[in-house]
Design a protein around this motif. Sequence first.
Motif, PDB file in Angstrom:
ATOM      1  N   LEU A  54       0.816  -1.210   0.000  1.00 54.80           N
ATOM      2  CA  LEU A  54       0.000   0.000   0.000  1.00 54.80           C
ATOM      3  C   LEU A  54       0.853   1.265   0.000  1.00 54.80           C
ATOM      4  O   LEU A  54       0.354   2.343  -0.334  1.00 54.80           O
ATOM      5  CB  LEU A  54      -0.938  -0.015   1.212  1.00 54.80           C
ATOM      6  CG  LEU A  54      -1.893  -1.222   1.253  1.00 54.80           C
ATOM      7  CD1 LEU A  54      -2.780  -1.153   2.493  1.00 54.80           C
ATOM      8  CD2 LEU A  54      -2.742  -1.287  -0.006  1.00 54.80           C
ATOM      9  N   SER A  55       2.140   1.150   0.363  1.00 52.82           N
ATOM     10  CA  SER A  55       3.007   2.330   0.306  1.00 52.82           C
ATOM     11  C   SER A  55       3.321   2.717  -1.139  1.00 52.82           C
ATOM     12  O   SER A  55       3.805   3.826  -1.393  1.00 52.82           O
ATOM     13  CB  SER A  55       4.306   2.069   1.073  1.00 52.82           C
ATOM     14  OG  SER A  55       5.138   1.137   0.396  1.00 52.82           O
ATOM     15  N   LEU A  56       3.074   1.816  -2.079  1.00 55.55           N
ATOM     16  CA  LEU A  56       3.287   2.137  -3.493  1.00 55.55           C
ATOM     17  C   LEU A  56       2.098   2.865  -4.108  1.00 55.55           C
ATOM     18  O   LEU A  56       2.160   3.258  -5.277  1.00 55.55           O
ATOM     19  CB  LEU A  56       3.557   0.857  -4.288  1.00 55.55           C
ATOM     20  CG  LEU A  56       4.843   0.098  -3.980  1.00 55.55           C
ATOM     21  CD1 LEU A  56       4.947  -1.149  -4.854  1.00 55.55           C
ATOM     22  CD2 LEU A  56       6.068   0.980  -4.170  1.00 55.55           C
ATOM     23  N   PHE A  57       1.020   3.029  -3.354  1.00 56.86           N
ATOM     24  CA  PHE A  57      -0.153   3.696  -3.918  1.00 56.86           C
ATOM     25  C   PHE A  57       0.248   5.075  -4.452  1.00 56.86           C
ATOM     26  O   PHE A  57       0.884   5.873  -3.755  1.00 56.86           O
ATOM     27  CB  PHE A  57      -1.240   3.860  -2.859  1.00 56.86           C
ATOM     28  CG  PHE A  57      -2.495   4.500  -3.403  1.00 56.86           C
ATOM     29  CD1 PHE A  57      -3.400   3.765  -4.144  1.00 56.86           C
ATOM     30  CD2 PHE A  57      -2.753   5.846  -3.205  1.00 56.86           C
ATOM     31  CE1 PHE A  57      -4.552   4.341  -4.665  1.00 56.86           C
ATOM     32  CE2 PHE A  57      -3.896   6.445  -3.713  1.00 56.86           C
ATOM     33  CZ  PHE A  57      -4.802   5.684  -4.449  1.00 56.86           C
ATOM     34  N   PRO A  58      -0.111   5.386  -5.694  1.00 52.19           N
ATOM     35  CA  PRO A  58       0.330   6.629  -6.334  1.00 52.19           C
ATOM     36  C   PRO A  58      -0.457   7.840  -5.846  1.00 52.19           C
ATOM     37  O   PRO A  58      -1.330   8.375  -6.559  1.00 52.19           O
ATOM     38  CB  PRO A  58       0.080   6.349  -7.814  1.00 52.19           C
ATOM     39  CG  PRO A  58      -1.084   5.401  -7.818  1.00 52.19           C
ATOM     40  CD  PRO A  58      -0.909   4.541  -6.604  1.00 52.19           C
ATOM     41  N   ARG A  59      -0.150   8.290  -4.661  1.00 57.07           N
ATOM     42  CA  ARG A  59      -0.921   9.378  -4.046  1.00 57.07           C
ATOM     43  C   ARG A  59      -0.932  10.645  -4.907  1.00 57.07           C
ATOM     44  O   ARG A  59      -1.975  11.275  -5.087  1.00 57.07           O
ATOM     45  CB  ARG A  59      -0.363   9.688  -2.655  1.00 57.07           C
ATOM     46  CG  ARG A  59      -0.569   8.570  -1.640  1.00 57.07           C
ATOM     47  CD  ARG A  59       0.142   8.879  -0.326  1.00 57.07           C
ATOM     48  NE  ARG A  59      -0.013   7.792   0.639  1.00 57.07           N
ATOM     49  CZ  ARG A  59      -0.929   7.762   1.591  1.00 57.07           C
ATOM     50  NH1 ARG A  59      -1.767   8.778   1.717  1.00 57.07           N
ATOM     51  NH2 ARG A  59      -1.006   6.744   2.423  1.00 57.07           N
ATOM     52  N   ALA A  60       0.235  11.035  -5.402  1.00 53.69           N
ATOM     53  CA  ALA A  60       0.292  12.273  -6.193  1.00 53.69           C
ATOM     54  C   ALA A  60      -0.530  12.137  -7.469  1.00 53.69           C
ATOM     55  O   ALA A  60      -1.298  13.035  -7.829  1.00 53.69           O
ATOM     56  CB  ALA A  60       1.741  12.608  -6.516  1.00 53.69           C
ATOM     57  N   GLY A  61      -0.375  11.011  -8.165  1.00 55.97           N
ATOM     58  CA  GLY A  61      -1.121  10.817  -9.403  1.00 55.97           C
ATOM     59  C   GLY A  61      -2.618  10.727  -9.169  1.00 55.97           C
ATOM     60  O   GLY A  61      -3.416  11.261  -9.950  1.00 55.97           O
ATOM     61  N   TRP A  62      -3.011  10.034  -8.091  1.00 53.22           N
ATOM     62  CA  TRP A  62      -4.434   9.917  -7.788  1.00 53.22           C
ATOM     63  C   TRP A  62      -5.019  11.271  -7.387  1.00 53.22           C
ATOM     64  O   TRP A  62      -6.127  11.629  -7.804  1.00 53.22           O
ATOM     65  CB  TRP A  62      -4.644   8.890  -6.676  1.00 53.22           C
ATOM     66  CG  TRP A  62      -6.086   8.532  -6.456  1.00 53.22           C
ATOM     67  CD1 TRP A  62      -6.894   8.992  -5.466  1.00 53.22           C
ATOM     68  CD2 TRP A  62      -6.891   7.649  -7.238  1.00 53.22           C
ATOM     69  NE1 TRP A  62      -8.158   8.456  -5.573  1.00 53.22           N
ATOM     70  CE2 TRP A  62      -8.183   7.623  -6.661  1.00 53.22           C
ATOM     71  CE3 TRP A  62      -6.652   6.887  -8.377  1.00 53.22           C
ATOM     72  CZ2 TRP A  62      -9.220   6.855  -7.180  1.00 53.22           C
ATOM     73  CZ3 TRP A  62      -7.689   6.119  -8.902  1.00 53.22           C
ATOM     74  CH2 TRP A  62      -8.948   6.104  -8.300  1.00 53.22           C
ATOM     75  N   SER A  63      -4.283  12.028  -6.607  1.00 53.58           N
ATOM     76  CA  SER A  63      -4.753  13.364  -6.217  1.00 53.58           C
ATOM     77  C   SER A  63      -4.902  14.268  -7.432  1.00 53.58           C
ATOM     78  O   SER A  63      -5.861  15.039  -7.539  1.00 53.58           O
ATOM     79  CB  SER A  63      -3.775  13.995  -5.221  1.00 53.58           C
ATOM     80  OG  SER A  63      -3.735  13.274  -4.012  1.00 53.58           O
ATOM     81  N   ALA A  64      -3.946  14.167  -8.367  1.00 62.37           N
ATOM     82  CA  ALA A  64      -4.035  14.983  -9.585  1.00 62.37           C
ATOM     83  C   ALA A  64      -5.270  14.598 -10.398  1.00 62.37           C
ATOM     84  O   ALA A  64      -5.974  15.461 -10.932  1.00 62.37           O
ATOM     85  CB  ALA A  64      -2.774  14.813 -10.421  1.00 62.37           C
ATOM     86  N   ALA A  65      -5.548  13.310 -10.466  1.00 60.05           N
ATOM     87  CA  ALA A  65      -6.742  12.862 -11.193  1.00 60.05           C
ATOM     88  C   ALA A  65      -8.008  13.390 -10.526  1.00 60.05           C
ATOM     89  O   ALA A  65      -8.942  13.834 -11.211  1.00 60.05           O
ATOM     90  CB  ALA A  65      -6.771  11.333 -11.253  1.00 60.05           C
ATOM     91  N   GLN A  66      -8.052  13.355  -9.207  1.00 57.91           N
ATOM     92  CA  GLN A  66      -9.224  13.872  -8.505  1.00 57.91           C
ATOM     93  C   GLN A  66      -9.408  15.371  -8.748  1.00 57.91           C
ATOM     94  O   GLN A  66     -10.531  15.838  -8.942  1.00 57.91           O
ATOM     95  CB  GLN A  66      -9.096  13.588  -7.011  1.00 57.91           C
ATOM     96  CG  GLN A  66      -9.257  12.118  -6.644  1.00 57.91           C
ATOM     97  CD  GLN A  66      -9.119  11.881  -5.172  1.00 57.91           C
ATOM     98  OE1 GLN A  66      -8.227  12.411  -4.513  1.00 57.91           O
ATOM     99  NE2 GLN A  66     -10.003  11.067  -4.616  1.00 57.91           N
ATOM    100  N   ARG A  67      -8.301  16.113  -8.755  1.00 57.72           N
ATOM    101  CA  ARG A  67      -8.413  17.566  -8.995  1.00 57.72           C
ATOM    102  C   ARG A  67      -8.919  17.843 -10.407  1.00 57.72           C
ATOM    103  O   ARG A  67      -9.767  18.714 -10.616  1.00 57.72           O
ATOM    104  CB  ARG A  67      -7.052  18.238  -8.771  1.00 57.72           C
ATOM    105  CG  ARG A  67      -6.623  18.307  -7.313  1.00 57.72           C
ATOM    106  CD  ARG A  67      -5.448  19.256  -7.134  1.00 57.72           C
ATOM    107  NE  ARG A  67      -4.273  18.815  -7.883  1.00 57.72           N
ATOM    108  CZ  ARG A  67      -3.346  18.002  -7.398  1.00 57.72           C
ATOM    109  NH1 ARG A  67      -3.473  17.512  -6.167  1.00 57.72           N
ATOM    110  NH2 ARG A  67      -2.293  17.671  -8.122  1.00 57.72           N
TER     111      ARG A  67
END
Length: 513
Positions: A165-178
């Motif tokens: 779960l530490s590999l979850f792409p937080r930055a990419g997912w946040s960008a998609a949400q924005r």
Amino acid sequence: MPDSGTTSASPGHSAPPGRPSAGRGRSRDGLWTAAWELLLPTAAAPPRQRGRTLQAALREAVRTGRLAPGTRLPSSRALAADLGVSRGLVTDAYEQLTAEGYLRGSRGSGTWVGASAVPGAHGAADAGGPAGGPGGAGTATAGPEPSGAGDPVPVADFRPGTPDLSLFPRAGWSAAQRRVLARLPHRGLGYPDPRGLPGLRRELASLLARRRGVSADPACLVVTSGVAQALTLLGLVLRDRDRPPAVALEDPGSPEHDGLFTAAGLDTVTVPVDADGPRLEVLAASGARVVVTTPAHQFPSGIAYTAERRAGLLDWARAVDGLVVEDDYDGDFRYDRAPVGALQGLGPDRVAYTGSVSKSLAPGLRLGWLVVPERLAGEVAARKRTLDLGNPALDQAALADFIGCGAYDRHLRRCQRAYRERRDTLVAALLERFPGAVVTGIAAGLHVIVRLPPRYGPQPRFLAGAAAAGVALRPLSDFGAAPSGDGSVRLVLGYAHLPPAEIERAVRLLPAV
């Protein structure tokens, strides 16, 4: 405020060796038990958090039974001195917990644990652990058993089913949400199409065709809350439509499948799996007209169905007017060659295909898909509507954007590299630590099967030794496999969630001869 300057000794409470002398002098307060240790973090907490920390620690001591109903507590002055906090902070904590019913008392008579506090009644909820059942991930495939509220946290956890779960792409997912929020029209926040957002279904159909060889018409694809809901939907539709005599399940196989179909009102039978796949003669003799399979990477044995067995399954389905359910739970991860394409591509009229992002992104997203033959699409969509009116629109839109911009493919490549390295590390560590060990199954997925020679057994003793060392394991027998009969130890080891150094350290903790 209920408080008293005097205290009363409680039976069996005495100061443990090594406590400060000030504490020894107050052993009559009756808190020198395991419950006392829960209060010690109060003094170390930041000043503004000490009140909440003390209240939470006292609640936990009462809930878990460490402070039994009727136990008399120290005076506020004595407890404040022991913890090194202000008396007012303790007084406030006593008042708050008295108002909540955990404590009772009145001024001058002391403070006691209330009789209405039932030990263990709230422990599991407040412990913060998962509330799921077996499988941990809430999926229909492999998953680690969540620890209960009172279970010790393992030092190392080899239970299968969890990605890193530490590999979850937080930055990419946040960008998609924005991006999604910026362009989503107001009407997009209304009730979604229960089948899933059209944009996500198109992206998924394209993704599955490109990566897994699935013949996916977006009109026959339903977005689900993971594979578990996909199988539940299918079970309910089959029950109401055809009511098959039984659903055949792999043996060994996922323990979740039986519960899901039983809850849907269907009977189940098991079909043994050999080195090529499910034994077709047993399947034919079972009378079942639906079979649940994991062809690309059978769980838990780790085999890939042979081409002959895959063709035989489709022949069986056509002969009995049946349905093959394909659970492609980790089909994206193959390390020695390109993944074998989905069975559904060979017979879309006889195969219902399901998968999710639980192994590729994170199970907490609760996003999956079900591709069904055209004749079932309308009924599955109608049943999805009655269950939950559709998945959250913003999460669906974010996943569609994440796939469409190429971020999902990049993330899969990153995971592929990491998981291949971890599998190699685990295999090498096992062979070094346990000479004669045999790792079976294809180089794929998030788990391996290892067989340790009889000299490391018997299996119950080995498992007990591992548990004593703090290593969580699951034997192959947990998934329906019959005992080996030769005294060997057979384990299903998950590795994807463990960094290489942690894998090596954990293997060294396993008991050896």
